[in-house]
Design a protein around this motif. Sequence first.
Motif: not given
Length: 71
Positions: A7-10, A26-27, A45-48
């Motif tokens: 997907x695309x990073x926001x 996001x899609x 939601x992504x956490x690194x």
Amino acid sequence: EKIVIVGYMMPVEMDGSGAVTSFILVRDQSLCCFGIPPAINEWVGVETKTSGPVKFYTDIPVAVFGKLEVG
């Protein structure tokens, strides 16, 4: 579960050097440019936390590899 999602990073949070520490995947890019909120099943939601901050990629899709936790 271990997964790969594209997907695309926001970005949500960035560190002092401009690297991303958490972001929404996001899609499509309509959230950024046109302000259309994604449906509940169109974002993750992504956490690194384990990999550390990551480079921000704009306008190109990215593949996120990791552990999916649903809550």
